[in-house]
Motif scaffolding. Structure first.
Motif, PDB file in Angstrom:
ATOM      1  N   VAL A  20      65.815  33.520  30.093  1.00  0.00           N
ATOM      2  CA  VAL A  20      64.644  33.341  29.243  1.00  0.00           C
ATOM      3  C   VAL A  20      63.780  32.193  29.746  1.00  0.00           C
ATOM      4  CG1 VAL A  20      63.897  32.765  26.898  1.00  0.00           C
ATOM      5  CG2 VAL A  20      65.825  34.334  27.250  1.00  0.00           C
ATOM      6  N   LEU A  21      64.430  31.110  30.179  1.00  0.00           N
ATOM      7  CA  LEU A  21      63.672  29.958  30.681  1.00  0.00           C
ATOM      8  C   LEU A  21      62.877  30.335  31.933  1.00  0.00           C
ATOM      9  CD1 LEU A  21      63.007  26.939  30.509  1.00  0.00           C
ATOM     10  CD2 LEU A  21      65.053  26.500  31.905  1.00  0.00           C
ATOM     11  N   ALA A  22      63.484  31.093  32.835  1.00  0.00           N
ATOM     12  CA  ALA A  22      62.781  31.503  34.057  1.00  0.00           C
ATOM     13  C   ALA A  22      61.564  32.357  33.726  1.00  0.00           C
ATOM     14  CB  ALA A  22      63.737  32.261  34.976  1.00  0.00           C
ATOM     15  N   LEU A  23      61.720  33.304  32.790  1.00  0.00           N
ATOM     16  CA  LEU A  23      60.593  34.142  32.384  1.00  0.00           C
ATOM     17  C   LEU A  23      59.488  33.301  31.757  1.00  0.00           C
ATOM     18  CD1 LEU A  23      59.261  36.905  31.826  1.00  0.00           C
ATOM     19  CD2 LEU A  23      60.569  36.986  29.684  1.00  0.00           C
ATOM     20  N   ASN A  24      59.860  32.367  30.895  1.00  0.00           N
ATOM     21  CA  ASN A  24      58.860  31.533  30.223  1.00  0.00           C
ATOM     22  C   ASN A  24      58.139  30.610  31.200  1.00  0.00           C
ATOM     23  OD1 ASN A  24      59.521  32.687  27.764  1.00  0.00           O
ATOM     24  ND2 ASN A  24      61.029  31.111  27.266  1.00  0.00           N
ATOM     25  N   ILE A  25      58.837  30.132  32.220  1.00  0.00           N
ATOM     26  CA  ILE A  25      58.194  29.282  33.227  1.00  0.00           C
ATOM     27  C   ILE A  25      57.125  30.059  33.975  1.00  0.00           C
ATOM     28  CG2 ILE A  25      58.587  28.086  35.413  1.00  0.00           C
ATOM     29  CD1 ILE A  25      61.230  27.090  34.303  1.00  0.00           C
ATOM     30  N   VAL A  26      57.410  31.315  34.294  1.00  0.00           N
ATOM     31  CA  VAL A  26      56.420  32.148  34.981  1.00  0.00           C
ATOM     32  C   VAL A  26      55.192  32.364  34.088  1.00  0.00           C
ATOM     33  CG1 VAL A  26      55.978  34.441  35.929  1.00  0.00           C
ATOM     34  CG2 VAL A  26      58.148  33.289  36.409  1.00  0.00           C
ATOM     35  N   ILE A  27      55.418  32.661  32.807  1.00  0.00           N
ATOM     36  CA  ILE A  27      54.303  32.909  31.888  1.00  0.00           C
ATOM     37  C   ILE A  27      53.472  31.647  31.696  1.00  0.00           C
ATOM     38  CG2 ILE A  27      53.712  33.529  29.526  1.00  0.00           C
ATOM     39  CD1 ILE A  27      56.205  35.281  29.467  1.00  0.00           C
ATOM     40  N   LEU A  58      57.594  38.882  22.104  1.00  0.00           N
ATOM     41  CA  LEU A  58      57.385  40.302  22.379  1.00  0.00           C
ATOM     42  C   LEU A  58      57.581  40.607  23.863  1.00  0.00           C
ATOM     43  CD1 LEU A  58      54.266  41.037  20.149  1.00  0.00           C
ATOM     44  CD2 LEU A  58      56.639  41.656  19.687  1.00  0.00           C
ATOM     45  N   VAL A  59      57.065  39.733  24.727  1.00  0.00           N
ATOM     46  CA  VAL A  59      57.257  39.921  26.166  1.00  0.00           C
ATOM     47  C   VAL A  59      58.737  39.885  26.510  1.00  0.00           C
ATOM     48  CG1 VAL A  59      56.830  38.913  28.439  1.00  0.00           C
ATOM     49  CG2 VAL A  59      54.987  39.009  26.767  1.00  0.00           C
ATOM     50  N   ARG A  60      59.443  38.920  25.956  1.00  0.00           N
ATOM     51  CA  ARG A  60      60.872  38.787  26.257  1.00  0.00           C
ATOM     52  C   ARG A  60      61.662  39.991  25.769  1.00  0.00           C
ATOM     53  NH1 ARG A  60      64.053  35.182  22.366  1.00  0.00           N
ATOM     54  NH2 ARG A  60      62.378  33.717  22.800  1.00  0.00           N
ATOM     55  N   VAL A  61      61.393  40.425  24.545  1.00  0.00           N
ATOM     56  CA  VAL A  61      62.151  41.551  23.980  1.00  0.00           C
ATOM     57  C   VAL A  61      61.940  42.813  24.810  1.00  0.00           C
ATOM     58  CG1 VAL A  61      62.242  43.114  22.009  1.00  0.00           C
ATOM     59  CG2 VAL A  61      62.273  40.657  21.639  1.00  0.00           C
ATOM     60  N   GLN A  62      60.687  43.107  25.158  1.00  0.00           N
ATOM     61  CA  GLN A  62      60.416  44.333  25.895  1.00  0.00           C
ATOM     62  C   GLN A  62      60.935  44.261  27.330  1.00  0.00           C
ATOM     63  OE1 GLN A  62      56.469  45.976  25.501  1.00  0.00           O
ATOM     64  NE2 GLN A  62      56.161  45.052  23.505  1.00  0.00           N
ATOM     65  N   TRP A  79      58.545  53.168  32.279  1.00  0.00           N
ATOM     66  CA  TRP A  79      58.353  51.898  32.964  1.00  0.00           C
ATOM     67  C   TRP A  79      56.882  51.570  33.159  1.00  0.00           C
ATOM     68  CZ3 TRP A  79      61.885  48.274  33.535  1.00  0.00           C
ATOM     69  CH2 TRP A  79      63.225  48.633  33.454  1.00  0.00           C
ATOM     70  N   SER A  80      56.059  52.555  33.416  1.00  0.00           N
ATOM     71  CA  SER A  80      54.635  52.267  33.582  1.00  0.00           C
ATOM     72  C   SER A  80      54.013  51.809  32.268  1.00  0.00           C
ATOM     73  CB  SER A  80      53.907  53.494  34.114  1.00  0.00           C
ATOM     74  OG  SER A  80      54.091  54.607  33.252  1.00  0.00           O
ATOM     75  N   SER A  81      54.388  52.438  31.149  1.00  0.00           N
ATOM     76  CA  SER A  81      53.873  51.980  29.860  1.00  0.00           C
ATOM     77  C   SER A  81      54.358  50.571  29.551  1.00  0.00           C
ATOM     78  CB  SER A  81      54.296  52.937  28.750  1.00  0.00           C
ATOM     79  OG  SER A  81      55.714  52.995  28.632  1.00  0.00           O
ATOM     80  N   LEU A  82      55.587  50.250  29.963  1.00  0.00           N
ATOM     81  CA  LEU A  82      56.099  48.896  29.763  1.00  0.00           C
ATOM     82  C   LEU A  82      55.308  47.889  30.591  1.00  0.00           C
ATOM     83  CD1 LEU A  82      58.263  46.864  28.752  1.00  0.00           C
ATOM     84  CD2 LEU A  82      59.602  47.476  30.778  1.00  0.00           C
ATOM     85  N   ILE A  83      55.047  48.226  31.847  1.00  0.00           N
ATOM     86  CA  ILE A  83      54.331  47.301  32.731  1.00  0.00           C
ATOM     87  C   ILE A  83      52.934  47.017  32.199  1.00  0.00           C
ATOM     88  CG2 ILE A  83      53.289  47.074  35.017  1.00  0.00           C
ATOM     89  CD1 ILE A  83      55.716  48.591  36.139  1.00  0.00           C
ATOM     90  N   PHE A  84      52.210  48.055  31.793  1.00  0.00           N
ATOM     91  CA  PHE A  84      50.849  47.839  31.307  1.00  0.00           C
ATOM     92  C   PHE A  84      50.844  47.156  29.946  1.00  0.00           C
ATOM     93  CE2 PHE A  84      50.026  51.215  34.436  1.00  0.00           C
ATOM     94  CZ  PHE A  84      48.992  50.618  35.126  1.00  0.00           C
ATOM     95  N   SER A  85      51.887  47.369  29.160  1.00  0.00           N
ATOM     96  CA  SER A  85      52.003  46.614  27.915  1.00  0.00           C
ATOM     97  C   SER A  85      52.209  45.141  28.211  1.00  0.00           C
ATOM     98  CB  SER A  85      53.164  47.166  27.077  1.00  0.00           C
ATOM     99  OG  SER A  85      53.298  46.437  25.872  1.00  0.00           O
ATOM    100  N   MET A  86      52.976  44.839  29.264  1.00  0.00           N
ATOM    101  CA  MET A  86      53.166  43.449  29.676  1.00  0.00           C
ATOM    102  C   MET A  86      51.857  42.829  30.157  1.00  0.00           C
ATOM    103  SD  MET A  86      56.321  42.590  29.169  1.00  0.00           S
ATOM    104  CE  MET A  86      56.063  43.544  27.680  1.00  0.00           C
ATOM    105  N   VAL A  87      51.039  43.629  30.821  1.00  0.00           N
ATOM    106  CA  VAL A  87      49.745  43.121  31.293  1.00  0.00           C
ATOM    107  C   VAL A  87      48.893  42.668  30.119  1.00  0.00           C
ATOM    108  CG1 VAL A  87      47.564  43.788  32.381  1.00  0.00           C
ATOM    109  CG2 VAL A  87      49.729  44.440  33.433  1.00  0.00           C
ATOM    110  N   SER A  88      48.857  43.478  29.059  1.00  0.00           N
ATOM    111  CA  SER A  88      48.050  43.114  27.891  1.00  0.00           C
ATOM    112  C   SER A  88      48.602  41.881  27.195  1.00  0.00           C
ATOM    113  CB  SER A  88      47.973  44.284  26.912  1.00  0.00           C
ATOM    114  OG  SER A  88      49.252  44.598  26.397  1.00  0.00           O
ATOM    115  N   LEU A  89      49.932  41.801  27.047  1.00  0.00           N
ATOM    116  CA  LEU A  89      50.534  40.666  26.350  1.00  0.00           C
ATOM    117  C   LEU A  89      50.406  39.376  27.155  1.00  0.00           C
ATOM    118  CD1 LEU A  89      53.761  42.326  24.899  1.00  0.00           C
ATOM    119  CD2 LEU A  89      51.782  41.520  23.625  1.00  0.00           C
ATOM    120  N   ILE A  90      50.747  39.432  28.437  1.00  0.00           N
ATOM    121  CA  ILE A  90      50.666  38.223  29.268  1.00  0.00           C
ATOM    122  C   ILE A  90      49.207  37.822  29.463  1.00  0.00           C
ATOM    123  CG2 ILE A  90      51.156  37.272  31.551  1.00  0.00           C
ATOM    124  CD1 ILE A  90      53.650  38.982  31.660  1.00  0.00           C
TER     125      ILE A  90
END
Length: 560
Positions: free
Chosen positions: A480-487, A460-464, A193-204
């Protein structure tokens, strides 16, 4: 009865000699896993349903016989070579009595080293290249070059650790593993989960930078078209040079010793915005309206179930970078070099060679050299796996030379006097007026590239994220719409209130770099060596230093 039937005919008790043989042999040796041989005329296609020949069935029985003689982990009684088919004659056996040839050749799907090298180069060449001259300015010209080379070498070494980490795990099939899987193996759910979170930080973080740059490029592109259509000749800034290759200072610094790019928050419609009070300037504002216009275009694209359509346009990334390098070369030739070395004291037009703001460059470079979360996937397609380390090193060398080339030329060619070197912007294209035709082409190319890449990053953000939380890449349209609105909302807010891509890049780079570049790779490497009994104190000291370096890199960003 089933347990007795499946039990090996010989005991699985092993002597010390057999254990040593097993330990010295790769547990994934394909010879023990190969299916039986089938004559080509008995291969089943989609329409043809021929049965397996008696000869093939007998051969299959022999292989199963050897497999039942002992446990699957024992190497003493594996099938001999004359029983096993050649590597090219591998087929999938069906219990129904049919055989299917594995489609596609593994060798034919592999890429030569030159393709692999440029694939890594193209993947790493992102928006960070626009901020390299600014980063060198923040660190000082001489110190900036030293830091760029040193950071590139450190990032290469950590990437090498990531690349070899799956192979260091014994008795486990890691052929399909990525680095988050390695983290899960060593650290359990915390590592996953930590690797996922930091991967999200780089992508977002990259998506936020894209939104800021797309707002910038769209504004300047529209401004160029409007001025050309209405035959308007105007100056983007009163602080600028004259001549055909004009250079401007959108946010002049009145305090050469200060950090104007951080203290100036870009609030309101300053910089390249027109100030004539016209209707166009009201509805075409870089910070107030343009970020909202992009929502209409990009939010529906993010909701696509598949992003394969946009993957076809990734070649625009290479075209944009090549054009950008050409643009930098032409501008440097026309402007000439403007350098004057002052080692510790700044002057009106020049900066010291060593500045205390250098951590801003290290933060930018951490993201600029970051490819650790996908290097294993990229290297799997390399035809000669034994050359992986060499090809990775060559790719990093090319990336480092590209960054050095752009950063050094832009910094050296920046006209001082009459402008101060402190005027170099986090996006060096902002130092050229919107009326510059060559820069207009560069902005247009980059705008189109980012419009096609942005949905890929969102995919990539959505898939992970959705895959880990809901177990499905597309749980529902509303998820998906809720996630995209946040991004998208985060991108709009940053483009409106703080469109400083240099700061966004350095914070996201230092954050994800702490985990995926320094902490996890170094810790995984030390644990692997310790389990092998090969960990020595110099290695432990060096890799512990890398972890401390990542922590210091992140903490320093908050004090710059």
């Amino acid at each position: 009865m089933m347990e007795d039937h499946c039990r090996p005919l010989l005991s699985s008790e092993q002597t010390e000699e057999s254990q040593s043989i097993r330990g010295s042999t790769d547990s994934l040796d394909f010879k023990t896993k190969r299916p039986f041989h089938i004559e080509p005329r008995n291969i089943v296609d989609d329409d043809l349903q021929e049965r397996v020949t008696d000869e093939a069935s007998i051969l299959n029985s022999r292989v199963h016989y050897y497999g039942r003689l002992t446990g699957s982990s024992d190497r003493l009684l594996c099938p001999p070579n004359h029983v096993i088919p050649r590597p090219g004659d591998i087929y999938v056996y069906s219990p129904l009595g049919t055989a299917f040839k594995v489609t596609g050749s593994e060798h034919s799907s592999k890429n030569p080293s030159i393709i692999t090298i440029f694939a890594i180069w193209n993947t790493m060449m992102g928006t960070s290249i626009l901020s390299i001259p600014w980063g060198i300015k923040q660190a000082g010209f001489t110190l900036g070059i030293i830091i760029l080379i040193f950071t590139g070498l450190l990032m290469l070494y950590c990437c090498y650790i990531v690349l070899k980490s799956p192979k260091a795990i014994p008795y486990v099939d890691t052929s399909d593993w990525e680095f988050p899987d390695v983290c899960r193996y060593y650290f359990g759910k915390f590592g996953q989960w930590s690797s996922l979170i930091f991967s999200m930080v780089s992508l977002i973080g990259a998506m936020v930078v894209y939104w800021v740059l797309m707002s910038n490029f769209l504004f300047n592109t529209g401004q160029f078209i409007y001025n050309y259509a209405h035959n308007i000749s105007m100056s983007d800034s009163e602080f600028g040079t004259n001549g055909s290759d004009k250079v401007i200072c959108p946010y002049p610094n009145t305090d050469p010793g200060g950090n104007f790019t951080i203290s100036t928050l870009y609030l309101g419609t300053s910089g390249n915005d027109t100030s004539d009070g016209s209707t166009f300037s009201h509805w075409w504002s870089k910070t107030n309206s343009i970020p909202l216009y992009l929502i209409i275009l990009l939010l529906p694209l993010l909701c696509f179930r598949s992003a394969s359509f946009f993957a076809r346009f990734t070649f625009f990334g290479t075209i944009s970078v090549v054009y950008l390098i050409t643009l930098v070369t032409i501008k440097a030739v026309r402007l000439g070099f403007h350098l004057d070395f002052h080692w510790f004291d700044s002057t009106q037009f020049y900066l010291p060679e060593f500045r205390l703001l250098f951590p801003q460059l290290t933060g930018v470079l951490t993201l600029a050299f970051f490819i650790h979360n996908c290097i294993i996937t990229l290297m799997k397609s390399n035809r000669h796996q034994e050359n992986n380390v060499r090809d990775l090193s060559v790719a990093y060398l090319l990336v480092g030379l590209t960054y050095l080339y752009v950063g050094v030329l832009i910094f050296a060619a920046f006209p001082s006097p009459p402008l101060s070197k402190d005027c170099i912007e986090p996006n060096f294209l902002d130092n050229f007026p919107s009326s510059d035709v060559m820069v207009f082409v560069a902005r247009t190319l980059l705008l189109f590239q980012m419009i096609t890449v942005y949905p890929l990053l969102g995919y990539l953000v959505r898939v992970q994220m959705m895959g880990q939380i809901f177990g499905s890449h597309y749980p529902s349209f509303f998820h998906v719409l809720a996630l995209n609105i946040v991004i998208v909302g985060s991108g709009v807010l940053m483009a409106k209130y703080y469109p400083n891509i240099g700061s966004i890049i350095r914070f996201s780079g230092a954050t994800c770099g702490l985990a995926l570049v320094f902490f996890f790779p170094s810790l995984v490497h030390m644990i692997s060596l310790k389990r092998q009994g090969a960990l020595r104190w110099p290695s432990a000291l060096f890799h512990s230093f890398l972890i401390l370096l990542g922590v210091a890199n992140l903490l320093a960003q908050f004090f710059m």
